[in-house]
Design an enzyme around this catalytic site. Structure first.
Site, PDB file in Angstrom:
ATOM      1  N   ASP A 159      -9.529  -6.536  -1.042  1.00  0.00           N
ATOM      2  CA  ASP A 159      -8.797  -6.162  -2.236  1.00  0.00           C
ATOM      3  C   ASP A 159      -8.288  -7.473  -2.842  1.00  0.00           C
ATOM      4  O   ASP A 159      -8.431  -8.551  -2.246  1.00  0.00           O
ATOM      5  CB  ASP A 159      -7.647  -5.226  -1.870  1.00  0.00           C
ATOM      6  CG  ASP A 159      -7.165  -4.381  -3.045  1.00  0.00           C
ATOM      7  OD1 ASP A 159      -7.519  -4.702  -4.191  1.00  0.00           O
ATOM      8  OD2 ASP A 159      -6.420  -3.407  -2.810  1.00  0.00           O
TER       9      ASP A 159
ATOM     10  N   HIS B 217       0.520  -3.574  -3.743  1.00  0.00           N
ATOM     11  CA  HIS B 217       0.605  -4.561  -4.822  1.00  0.00           C
ATOM     12  C   HIS B 217       1.846  -5.444  -4.674  1.00  0.00           C
ATOM     13  O   HIS B 217       1.916  -6.527  -5.252  1.00  0.00           O
ATOM     14  CB  HIS B 217       0.656  -3.871  -6.194  1.00  0.00           C
ATOM     15  CG  HIS B 217      -0.631  -3.237  -6.594  1.00  0.00           C
ATOM     16  ND1 HIS B 217      -0.986  -1.962  -6.199  1.00  0.00           N
ATOM     17  CD2 HIS B 217      -1.669  -3.695  -7.338  1.00  0.00           C
ATOM     18  CE1 HIS B 217      -2.174  -1.665  -6.694  1.00  0.00           C
ATOM     19  NE2 HIS B 217      -2.610  -2.706  -7.392  1.00  0.00           N
TER      20      HIS B 217
END
Length: 390
Positions: free
Chosen positions: A309, A239
């Site tokens: 993703d 992230h």
């Protein structure tokens, strides 16, 4: 009597053969009688069966194809705003997917169903509506109190299948049809970022539970394996960075690959590519790596939808090369992804901009029309499958 009769038959047959041997052989009346059949006489190959997905995509414009491979997101539950967003791509093209996040979730399944109904512009061809419903650490539905991650690591495969069957039913009640919920990563150790979310602590236990998870969701929601080729081997949190590992292909096949192979063999419909760099295979993140997509498609035999993703994570990694989500979307499709996902840092304009960028890339040759068409066909097949279930 039977022996004498048989001898009589044999004697008559021998006489006929002798007479035939003495008779002159007549010339063939047609020179072609002894010729091998020409190639034109070979039976034609059977006509391949019709492909409804390919036919549907062939009728779409490039802009419509580009919009169909984008899964976007906006927050909120206002039906009019959601419907307008789904049709906000250039030329009024509709996005092929939407991911539900916390801001889209109401107090109960009925309220979420109102959101998914608004997102579905055409019931005959619904979008892929996804949700991250792993359970445990990652839970979008507040009423989902089923175990996930570490809680599942203590259960046997049969219990794991029951949990995912129950979770799939909860998701289906909301109108979502894709669960980004099967974490097939094998954590390197208990301190790994992904350890609390993984279904197993080693390749064997992870593989058995991944198989059970896919079986539990089968026929209710579409299953997604993540984060290919495996987050556990790459330390760090994708992230905020691009975790990297020097693991070799041989080491990967012996360990981290196994739960993904198990999930593919069990019939998972989607494979999510992580922003992870296996530098011994390709220095680029797997989500943008053509080599990793070739491995999944050609070597592991995955024939479903390959999806990135969240590209917002990649653009937020702090690496200038990956700062532009539109450029990342084009590169991801070039690499072999069938769908691009955009959440973090996006606005209502981000997904439409991605569509424009994809169309421009086809126009100037950076992205082949055939690659876009192939991606759109993979997505279309799943959308048609969802329509059949409803």
């Amino acid at each position: 009597m039977r022996a004498r009769a048989m001898r009589g038959v044999l004697t008559a047959a021998l006489a006929v053969c002798l007479l035939a041997a003495c008779a002159p052989v007549a010339p063939s009346s047609s020179p072609s009688a002894t010729r091998q059949p020409s190639s034109s006489a070979v039976s034609p190959s059977p006509t391949p069966p019709p492909d409804p997905a390919a036919d549907a995509v062939a009728r779409m414009s490039v802009t419509e194809q580009a919009a169909s491979v984008v899964m976007g997101h906006i927050s909120g539950t206002d039906s009019a705003a959601l419907r307008a967003y789904m049709r906000s791509a250039p030329q009024g093209a509709a996005f092929g997917g939407f991911i539900l996040m916390g801001g889209n979730i109401g107090a109960d399944a009925a309220q979420v169903r109102a959101v998914t109904d608004a997102l579905t512009l055409d019931a005959a061809l619904p979008p892929l509506i996804a949700i991250d419903e792993e359970g445990g650490v990652v839970t979008r539905l507040p009423w989902d109190d089923l175990p996930g991650g570490r809680g599942l690591q203590a259960l046997d495969p049969a219990q794991t299948e029951q949990v995912f069957a129950q979770r799939a039913a909860l998701i289906a009640e909301t109108g979502a049809d894709v669960n980004f919920g099967i974490v097939a990563d094998v954590p390197a150790d208990a301190s790994s970022f992904i350890a609390s979310r993984a279904l197993g602590t080693d390749p064997e236990s992870a593989s058995s539970r991944v198989t059970s998870a896919v079986s539990g969701e089968k026929g209710v929601v579409l299953s997604t394996l993540k984060h290919f080729p495996g987050h556990g081997a790459a330390p760090g949190d994708s992230h905020h960075s691009i975790p990297a590992t020097s693991m070799t292909m041989q080491q990967w096949r012996a360990g981290a690959a196994r739960p993904f192979v198990a999930g593919i063999e069990a019939g998972a419909e989607l494979l999510m590519f992580g922003h992870l760099a296996y530098t011994a295979v390709d220095p680029a993140p797997a989500s943008l790596s053509k080599r990793w997509h070739e491995i999944a498609r050609d070597e592991l035999g995955f024939d479903g939808v390959m999806i990135t993703d969240d590209l917002g994570m990649l653009s937020g990694s702090g690496i200038a090369e990956y700062g532009d989500p539109v450029a990342n979307a084009v590169t991801a499709l070039q690499a072999g992804n069938d769908m691009v996902l955009m959440i973090a840092g996006s606005t209502a304009e981000t997904a439409p901009q991605m569509v424009t960028g994809i169309v421009d890339a086809v126009g100037d040759g950076r992205l082949s029309a055939a690659r876009l068409r192939d991606a759109a066909e993979h997505v279309m097949r799943l959308r048609m499958q969802v329509a059949e279930r409803r």
